[in-house]
Design a protein around this motif. Structure first.
Motif, PDB file in Angstrom:
ATOM      1  N   ASP A  60     -36.610 -39.955  19.677  1.00 38.81           N
ATOM      2  CA  ASP A  60     -37.576 -38.993  20.188  1.00 38.81           C
ATOM      3  C   ASP A  60     -36.884 -37.672  20.504  1.00 38.81           C
ATOM      4  N   LEU A  61     -37.631 -36.586  20.338  1.00 39.80           N
ATOM      5  CA  LEU A  61     -37.155 -35.262  20.724  1.00 39.80           C
ATOM      6  C   LEU A  61     -37.803 -34.878  22.053  1.00 39.80           C
ATOM      7  N   SER A  62     -37.412 -33.753  22.616  1.00 43.65           N
ATOM      8  CA  SER A  62     -37.935 -33.368  23.927  1.00 43.65           C
ATOM      9  C   SER A  62     -39.422 -33.040  23.898  1.00 43.65           C
ATOM     10  N   GLN A  63     -39.935 -32.603  22.756  1.00 44.47           N
ATOM     11  CA  GLN A  63     -41.350 -32.282  22.671  1.00 44.47           C
ATOM     12  C   GLN A  63     -42.154 -33.551  22.386  1.00 44.47           C
ATOM     13  N   PRO A  64     -43.156 -33.851  23.205  1.00 48.77           N
ATOM     14  CA  PRO A  64     -43.915 -35.089  23.064  1.00 48.77           C
ATOM     15  C   PRO A  64     -44.444 -35.293  21.640  1.00 48.77           C
ATOM     16  N   GLY A  65     -44.232 -36.510  21.110  1.00 42.90           N
ATOM     17  CA  GLY A  65     -44.722 -36.870  19.784  1.00 42.90           C
ATOM     18  C   GLY A  65     -43.818 -36.437  18.643  1.00 42.90           C
ATOM     19  N   GLN A  66     -42.793 -35.636  18.917  1.00 40.49           N
ATOM     20  CA  GLN A  66     -41.872 -35.171  17.879  1.00 40.49           C
ATOM     21  C   GLN A  66     -40.657 -36.088  17.835  1.00 40.49           C
ATOM     22  N   PHE A  67     -40.144 -36.342  16.636  1.00 38.41           N
ATOM     23  CA  PHE A  67     -39.006 -37.242  16.516  1.00 38.41           C
ATOM     24  C   PHE A  67     -38.114 -36.882  15.339  1.00 38.41           C
ATOM     25  N   ALA A  68     -36.836 -37.233  15.485  1.00 41.51           N
ATOM     26  CA  ALA A  68     -35.876 -37.098  14.389  1.00 41.51           C
ATOM     27  C   ALA A  68     -36.006 -38.338  13.519  1.00 41.51           C
ATOM     28  N   CYS A  69     -35.825 -38.152  12.220  1.00 39.06           N
ATOM     29  CA  CYS A  69     -36.004 -39.244  11.260  1.00 39.06           C
ATOM     30  C   CYS A  69     -34.667 -39.704  10.690  1.00 39.06           C
ATOM     31  N   GLU A  70     -34.657 -40.921  10.196  1.00 37.82           N
ATOM     32  CA  GLU A  70     -33.485 -41.455   9.499  1.00 37.82           C
ATOM     33  C   GLU A  70     -33.259 -40.721   8.171  1.00 37.82           C
ATOM     34  N   GLU A  71     -34.351 -40.314   7.519  1.00 39.81           N
ATOM     35  CA  GLU A  71     -34.267 -39.706   6.196  1.00 39.81           C
ATOM     36  C   GLU A  71     -33.593 -38.337   6.249  1.00 39.81           C
ATOM     37  N   ARG A  72     -32.840 -38.032   5.196  1.00 38.82           N
ATOM     38  CA  ARG A  72     -32.163 -36.740   5.051  1.00 38.82           C
ATOM     39  C   ARG A  72     -32.443 -36.190   3.656  1.00 38.82           C
ATOM     40  N   VAL A  73     -32.330 -34.871   3.535  1.00 38.10           N
ATOM     41  CA  VAL A  73     -32.512 -34.201   2.245  1.00 38.10           C
ATOM     42  C   VAL A  73     -31.401 -33.186   2.034  1.00 38.10           C
ATOM     43  N   THR A  74     -31.335 -32.661   0.819  1.00 38.45           N
ATOM     44  CA  THR A  74     -30.427 -31.573   0.487  1.00 38.45           C
ATOM     45  C   THR A  74     -31.254 -30.327   0.216  1.00 38.45           C
ATOM     46  N   LEU A  75     -30.876 -29.205   0.839  1.00 38.86           N
ATOM     47  CA  LEU A  75     -31.511 -27.920   0.563  1.00 38.86           C
ATOM     48  C   LEU A  75     -30.701 -27.228  -0.519  1.00 38.86           C
ATOM     49  N   ILE A 127     -27.027 -27.211   0.915  1.00 36.11           N
ATOM     50  CA  ILE A 127     -26.677 -27.778   2.222  1.00 36.11           C
ATOM     51  C   ILE A 127     -27.170 -29.222   2.216  1.00 36.11           C
ATOM     52  N   PRO A 128     -26.247 -30.193   2.210  1.00 29.38           N
ATOM     53  CA  PRO A 128     -26.647 -31.600   2.183  1.00 29.38           C
ATOM     54  C   PRO A 128     -26.933 -32.160   3.582  1.00 29.38           C
ATOM     55  N   ASN A 129     -27.528 -33.347   3.602  1.00 32.00           N
ATOM     56  CA  ASN A 129     -27.671 -34.137   4.827  1.00 32.00           C
ATOM     57  C   ASN A 129     -28.485 -33.434   5.915  1.00 32.00           C
ATOM     58  N   VAL A 130     -29.579 -32.774   5.524  1.00 35.64           N
ATOM     59  CA  VAL A 130     -30.418 -32.042   6.475  1.00 35.64           C
ATOM     60  C   VAL A 130     -31.477 -32.988   7.033  1.00 35.64           C
ATOM     61  N   ILE A 131     -31.586 -33.012   8.335  1.00 34.24           N
ATOM     62  CA  ILE A 131     -32.497 -33.939   9.009  1.00 34.24           C
ATOM     63  C   ILE A 131     -33.955 -33.519   8.836  1.00 34.24           C
ATOM     64  N   ILE A 132     -34.813 -34.508   8.840  1.00 34.51           N
ATOM     65  CA  ILE A 132     -36.258 -34.292   8.791  1.00 34.51           C
ATOM     66  C   ILE A 132     -36.807 -34.612  10.174  1.00 34.51           C
ATOM     67  N   LEU A 133     -37.732 -33.782  10.645  1.00 35.84           N
ATOM     68  CA  LEU A 133     -38.414 -34.046  11.904  1.00 35.84           C
ATOM     69  C   LEU A 133     -39.833 -34.493  11.616  1.00 35.84           C
ATOM     70  N   GLY A 134     -40.283 -35.486  12.344  1.00 38.97           N
ATOM     71  CA  GLY A 134     -41.631 -36.005  12.185  1.00 38.97           C
ATOM     72  C   GLY A 134     -42.462 -35.686  13.409  1.00 38.97           C
ATOM     73  N   PRO A 135     -43.762 -35.901  13.280  1.00 41.46           N
ATOM     74  CA  PRO A 135     -44.464 -36.527  12.168  1.00 41.46           C
ATOM     75  C   PRO A 135     -44.710 -35.541  11.018  1.00 41.46           C
ATOM     76  N   ALA A 136     -45.370 -36.047   9.972  1.00 41.79           N
ATOM     77  CA  ALA A 136     -45.707 -35.206   8.818  1.00 41.79           C
ATOM     78  C   ALA A 136     -46.533 -34.015   9.285  1.00 41.79           C
ATOM     79  N   ARG A 137     -46.394 -32.907   8.583  1.00 42.46           N
ATOM     80  CA  ARG A 137     -47.089 -31.665   8.910  1.00 42.46           C
ATOM     81  C   ARG A 137     -48.089 -31.297   7.817  1.00 42.46           C
ATOM     82  N   SER A 138     -48.890 -30.286   8.098  1.00 41.89           N
ATOM     83  CA  SER A 138     -49.867 -29.819   7.111  1.00 41.89           C
ATOM     84  C   SER A 138     -49.225 -28.908   6.073  1.00 41.89           C
ATOM     85  N   ALA A 139     -48.035 -28.376   6.368  1.00 45.47           N
ATOM     86  CA  ALA A 139     -47.300 -27.532   5.420  1.00 45.47           C
ATOM     87  C   ALA A 139     -45.812 -27.834   5.561  1.00 45.47           C
TER      88      ALA A 139
END
Length: 191
Positions: free
Chosen positions: A36-51, A58-70
């Motif tokens: 969980d992150l400090s903002q309610p309902g927001q969380f860091a994910c296991e999944e990573r991507v490369t930009l 830039i490899p190994n970039v974290i994804i924050l959830g939940p899914a967004r509209s954009a």
């Protein structure tokens, strides 16, 4: 209440739509909650991507959830230069006309034509917090951070008020490094 607010470093991260989650991680994929992150309902994910930008990746970039509209990529100015993109300073969600990049996952890749921003430094506040601090939604303030070697006053800090928030200021890694804002640190709101 004194005018001190917790200051957190928001490192580079990605917000993805459900469609892009599937494109990057496979059909039916969902985000895996890591912490969980400090903002309610927001969380860091296991999944990573490369930009991938025109200059470097830039490899190994974290994804924050939940899914967004954009889909949105938040980086520092140093990261933007590394990628070779001109990312504007914007509030989260304000991505129209911003930079694009390629995002690569284990099951595929996507190309976004806009969505890469440097997040405008901001303070999340509940309505009660905002009232106690004497600020309003969208009000711009300064915040003084006292650190051992590089005390700093950050200007142009936007207050974001919602009952869905928890009180915390967010700065990027460039800003945290400039102020030696490491560990648990507080800033004083200056109106």
């Amino acid at each position: 209440m004194d005018n001190k607010v917790l200051v957190e470093t928001s490192a580079r991260h990605v917000h993805l739509t459900e469609e892009h989650i599937e494109a990057l991680f496979g059909k039916g994929a969902t985000l895996t909650h890591k912490k969980d992150l400090s903002q309610p309902g927001q969380f860091a994910c296991e999944e990573r991507v490369t930009l991938v930008g025109p200059k470097k990746s830039i490899p190994n970039v974290i994804i924050l959830g939940p899914a967004r509209s954009a889909t949105q990529v938040e980086v520092s100015f140093t990261d933007a230069r590394t990628l070779g993109v001109e990312a504007p300073v914007r509030e989260s969600g304000d991505i129209a006309g911003s930079a694009g990049c390629k995002i690569v996952g284990p099951a595929g890749e996507i190309e976004i034509t806009e969505g890469v921003i440097v997040a405008k430094r901001h303070i999340h506040l509940t309505p009660a917090d905002a009232e106690a601090f004497g600020v309003a939604d969208k009000q711009v303030v300064s915040v003084k951070i006292d650190s051992a070697d590089r005390s700093t006053i950050f200007g142009d800090v936007v207050c974001r008020v919602s009952p869905k928030f928890a009180a915390a200021m967010h700065i990027d890694t460039d800003e945290a490094n400039a102020a030696c804002a490491f560990g648990k640190i507080y800033g004083e709101i200056i109106i």
